[in-house]
Design a protein around this motif. Structure first.
Motif, PDB file in Angstrom:
ATOM      1  N   VAL A  80       0.927  -1.098  -0.045  1.00 14.68           N
ATOM      2  CA  VAL A  80       0.092   0.053   0.047  1.00 14.68           C
ATOM      3  C   VAL A  80       0.833   1.286   0.149  1.00 14.68           C
ATOM      4  O   VAL A  80       1.839   1.276   0.798  1.00 14.68           O
ATOM      5  CB  VAL A  80      -1.022  -0.038   1.357  1.00 14.68           C
ATOM      6  CG1 VAL A  80      -1.689   1.268   1.360  1.00 14.68           C
ATOM      7  CG2 VAL A  80      -1.806  -1.334   1.279  1.00 14.68           C
ATOM      8  N   GLY A  81       0.463   2.116  -1.053  1.00  9.43           N
ATOM      9  CA  GLY A  81       1.440   3.501  -0.715  1.00  9.43           C
ATOM     10  C   GLY A  81       2.752   3.349  -1.472  1.00  9.43           C
ATOM     11  O   GLY A  81       3.559   4.381  -0.942  1.00  9.43           O
ATOM     12  N   ILE A  82       3.068   2.241  -2.066  1.00  6.43           N
ATOM     13  CA  ILE A  82       4.514   2.424  -2.583  1.00  6.43           C
ATOM     14  C   ILE A  82       4.645   2.434  -4.027  1.00  6.43           C
ATOM     15  O   ILE A  82       5.920   2.341  -4.629  1.00  6.43           O
ATOM     16  CB  ILE A  82       4.853   0.864  -2.169  1.00  6.43           C
ATOM     17  CG1 ILE A  82       4.552  -0.257  -2.874  1.00  6.43           C
ATOM     18  CG2 ILE A  82       5.034   0.829  -0.929  1.00  6.43           C
ATOM     19  CD1 ILE A  82       4.834  -1.646  -2.599  1.00  6.43           C
ATOM     20  N   ARG A  83       3.793   2.862  -5.093  1.00  4.81           N
ATOM     21  CA  ARG A  83       4.097   3.067  -6.401  1.00  4.81           C
ATOM     22  C   ARG A  83       5.048   4.105  -6.564  1.00  4.81           C
ATOM     23  O   ARG A  83       5.870   3.641  -7.665  1.00  4.81           O
ATOM     24  CB  ARG A  83       2.603   3.702  -7.029  1.00  4.81           C
ATOM     25  CG  ARG A  83       2.865   4.027  -8.425  1.00  4.81           C
ATOM     26  CD  ARG A  83       2.959   2.765  -9.317  1.00  4.81           C
ATOM     27  NE  ARG A  83       2.995   2.932 -10.842  1.00  4.81           N
ATOM     28  CZ  ARG A  83       4.410   3.196 -11.293  1.00  4.81           C
ATOM     29  NH1 ARG A  83       5.342   3.172 -10.462  1.00  4.81           N
ATOM     30  NH2 ARG A  83       4.359   3.455 -12.666  1.00  4.81           N
ATOM     31  N   GLN A  84       5.330   5.055  -5.912  1.00  4.31           N
ATOM     32  CA  GLN A  84       6.282   5.980  -6.227  1.00  4.31           C
ATOM     33  C   GLN A  84       7.853   5.442  -6.152  1.00  4.31           C
ATOM     34  O   GLN A  84       8.620   6.021  -6.354  1.00  4.31           O
ATOM     35  CB  GLN A  84       6.196   7.127  -5.032  1.00  4.31           C
ATOM     36  CG  GLN A  84       6.620   6.870  -3.827  1.00  4.31           C
ATOM     37  CD  GLN A  84       5.533   6.392  -3.070  1.00  4.31           C
ATOM     38  OE1 GLN A  84       4.467   5.987  -3.638  1.00  4.31           O
ATOM     39  NE2 GLN A  84       5.821   5.833  -1.835  1.00  4.31           N
ATOM     40  N   ASN A  85       7.920   4.061  -5.402  1.00  4.28           N
ATOM     41  CA  ASN A  85       9.191   3.472  -5.516  1.00  4.28           C
ATOM     42  C   ASN A  85       9.706   2.528  -6.543  1.00  4.28           C
ATOM     43  O   ASN A  85      10.546   2.167  -6.600  1.00  4.28           O
ATOM     44  CB  ASN A  85       9.288   2.787  -4.169  1.00  4.28           C
ATOM     45  CG  ASN A  85       9.207   3.512  -3.055  1.00  4.28           C
ATOM     46  OD1 ASN A  85       9.176   4.744  -2.945  1.00  4.28           O
ATOM     47  ND2 ASN A  85       8.140   2.887  -1.912  1.00  4.28           N
ATOM     48  N   PHE A  86       8.760   2.566  -7.814  1.00  6.52           N
ATOM     49  CA  PHE A  86       9.074   1.962  -8.712  1.00  6.52           C
ATOM     50  C   PHE A  86       9.252   2.791 -10.159  1.00  6.52           C
ATOM     51  O   PHE A  86       8.236   3.950 -10.179  1.00  6.52           O
ATOM     52  CB  PHE A  86       7.780   0.768  -9.113  1.00  6.52           C
ATOM     53  CG  PHE A  86       8.004  -0.351  -8.001  1.00  6.52           C
ATOM     54  CD1 PHE A  86       8.547  -1.339  -8.275  1.00  6.52           C
ATOM     55  CD2 PHE A  86       7.342  -0.098  -6.858  1.00  6.52           C
ATOM     56  CE1 PHE A  86       8.293  -2.461  -7.371  1.00  6.52           C
ATOM     57  CE2 PHE A  86       7.286  -1.138  -6.058  1.00  6.52           C
ATOM     58  CZ  PHE A  86       7.672  -2.132  -5.904  1.00  6.52           C
ATOM     59  N   PRO A  87       9.958   2.256 -10.940  1.00 12.82           N
ATOM     60  CA  PRO A  87      10.954   1.219 -11.051  1.00 12.82           C
ATOM     61  C   PRO A  87      12.042   1.488 -10.107  1.00 12.82           C
ATOM     62  O   PRO A  87      12.537   2.768  -9.803  1.00 12.82           O
ATOM     63  CB  PRO A  87      11.285   1.275 -12.527  1.00 12.82           C
ATOM     64  CG  PRO A  87      11.238   2.352 -12.925  1.00 12.82           C
ATOM     65  CD  PRO A  87       9.956   3.016 -12.205  1.00 12.82           C
ATOM     66  N   TYR A  88      12.851   0.306  -9.883  1.00 10.61           N
ATOM     67  CA  TYR A  88      14.089   0.526  -8.835  1.00 10.61           C
ATOM     68  C   TYR A  88      15.112  -0.224  -9.359  1.00 10.61           C
ATOM     69  O   TYR A  88      14.927  -1.389 -10.114  1.00 10.61           O
ATOM     70  CB  TYR A  88      13.851   0.384  -7.312  1.00 10.61           C
ATOM     71  CG  TYR A  88      13.360  -1.098  -6.927  1.00 10.61           C
ATOM     72  CD1 TYR A  88      14.321  -2.093  -6.536  1.00 10.61           C
ATOM     73  CD2 TYR A  88      12.074  -1.754  -7.077  1.00 10.61           C
ATOM     74  CE1 TYR A  88      14.220  -3.083  -6.176  1.00 10.61           C
ATOM     75  CE2 TYR A  88      11.960  -2.927  -6.773  1.00 10.61           C
ATOM     76  CZ  TYR A  88      12.812  -4.033  -6.530  1.00 10.61           C
ATOM     77  OH  TYR A  88      12.629  -5.196  -6.082  1.00 10.61           O
TER      78      TYR A  88
END
Length: 287
Positions: free
Chosen positions: A110-118
Motif C-alpha cells: 500500500v502506498g508504494i507506487r512511487q518507489n518503482f521502478p527501482y
C-alpha cells in the motif's frame, strides 16, 4: 514532419542533450541524471511559462485547455473506477499457499507506487511494478499474468490508487555503476531514432509535445509516466505503460520490444527519474 524534427533538434540542443546515441555524451563518464532532470524542467518552464511543474502529471491536459476540459468531464465518472475495485479484490485474494501480494511488498503493498521502478542490486536489473507483481506470483507458485492489460493492469491500478499524491523519488545507487548504465541505456533509447519513419520518443514527446500530428497532440515527456496504468478511450480498457510503449513503436512503424523487456524497463527507469519530484496520479484516463 520536417518542422517537428527541426524543433526537436533545437530543443535537445537547448537542453544540452546529445542528438544521437553514438555521441560522446552517452557514456558513464559524462552522464549526469540530476542535471538532465533539472534541464528538462527548465526547458518546459521556458517553453510554457504559465504552466506549473506540478501540473505536468496531467500530460497534454496541462498544456491544451480544450483537451483539459474534455478530460475533466471524463474524470467526473472515471472509466477506471471499477478496475480499481477489481484490482483491490485481486490484490487481497490469497494464493494457493495462503500468502498474498501483501507479503511480497513493503508496507503490505500500500502506498508504494512511487518507489518503482527501482534498481535491484542483487539481480542486477531494473524492476518495474508490473515486473514485481509477476515475480511475486512466481515466487509463490502461481503462473505469471499476461503483460499489458487485464489483471496485471488492474492490480497495478489499485496499487497506484493507494499511492496517489506520493512523490516520486527514484534512486540511482552510486555504489553500483550498473544502475547508472541502466539509466543511460534508457536515455539512449529515448533519443534514438528507429523504424520506417525514423522517429525517436523525443521527436513526439520533447519539442514535439503539443504540436498536432494529424488529430493528436503528443504529451510532454515531463510527467509522462506518473499516471499509469491508463484507461484509453482508443483501447476501451485499462493498459500498462509498456503496452503504450509497444503501441508507439507500431505507430512509428518500428518493431516493438516485448512488454517488460530490459530495454523497456530501462526506458521507464530513465523517464521516471526525470519525473522525480512529481506525484503519483494513476490510474489515469486518456484518449
Amino acid at each position: 514532419m520536417r518542422i517537428i524534427t527541426g524543433l526537436v533538434t533545437a530543443g535537445m540542443l537547448s537542453l544540452g542533450l546529445p542528438l544521437q546515441a553514438a555521441d560522446s555524451g552517452f557514456n558513464l563518464e559524462t552522464v549526469n541524471p540530476e542535471a538532465d532532470r533539472l534541464a528538462l524542467q527548465a526547458f518546459y518552464q521556458k517553453r510554457y511559462p504559465g504552466v506549473a511543474i506540478d501540473d505536468y502529471v496531467n500530460g497534454i491536459y496541462a498544456l491544451d485547455a480544450e483537451s483539459r476540459e474534455q478530460w475533466e468531464e471524463i474524470e467526473e465518472f472515471p472509466p477506471y473506477e471499477f478496475s480499481i475495485e477489481e484490482g483491490e479484490e485481486l490484490f487481497n485474494t490469497p494464493f494457493a499457499n495462503g500468502k498474498s501480494y501483501a507479503d511480497c511488498f513493503e508496507n503490505g503493498g500500500v502506498g508504494i507506487r512511487q518507489n518503482f521502478p527501482y534498481w535491484d542490486k542483487e539481480d542486477g536489473t531494473v524492476k518495474t511494478l508490473e515486473f514485481a507483481i509477476n515475480e511475486c506470483r512466481e515466487d509463490n507458485g502461481e503462473k505469471p499474468l499476461k503483460w499489458g492489460k487485464g489483471d496485471i493492469a488492474r492490480i497495478s491500478a489499485y496499487m497506484a490508487w493507494t499511492s496517489r499524491d506520493n512523490v516520486f523519488d527514484i534512486q540511482i545507487p552510486e555504489d553500483d555503476s550498473r544502475a547508472l548504465q541502466a539509466y543511460l541505456d534508457g536515455k539512449k533509447f529515448f533519443y534514438t531514432k528507429r523504424g520506417q519513419l525514423n522517429l525517436s520518443c523525443a521527436n513526439c514527446h520533447l519539442q514535439g509535445s503539443n504540436i498536432r500530428i494529424r488529430a493528436d497532440l503528443p504529451g510532454p515527456m515531463l510527467g509522462q509516466v506518473t499516471h499509469w496504468p491508463v484507461f484509453r478511450s482508443k483501447w476501451g480498457n485499462l493498459g500498462t505503460l509498456h503496452r503504450r510503449y509497444a503501441g508507439c513503436h507500431r505507430d512509428s512503424r518500428s518493431k516493438p520490444l516485448k512488454p517488460q523487456a530490459e530495454g523497456f524497463r530501462n526506458l521507464e527507469y530513465f523517464q521516471t527519474y526525470m519525473s522525480n519530484g512529481l506525484v503519483v496520479n494513476g490510474p489515469g484516463a486518456r484518449k
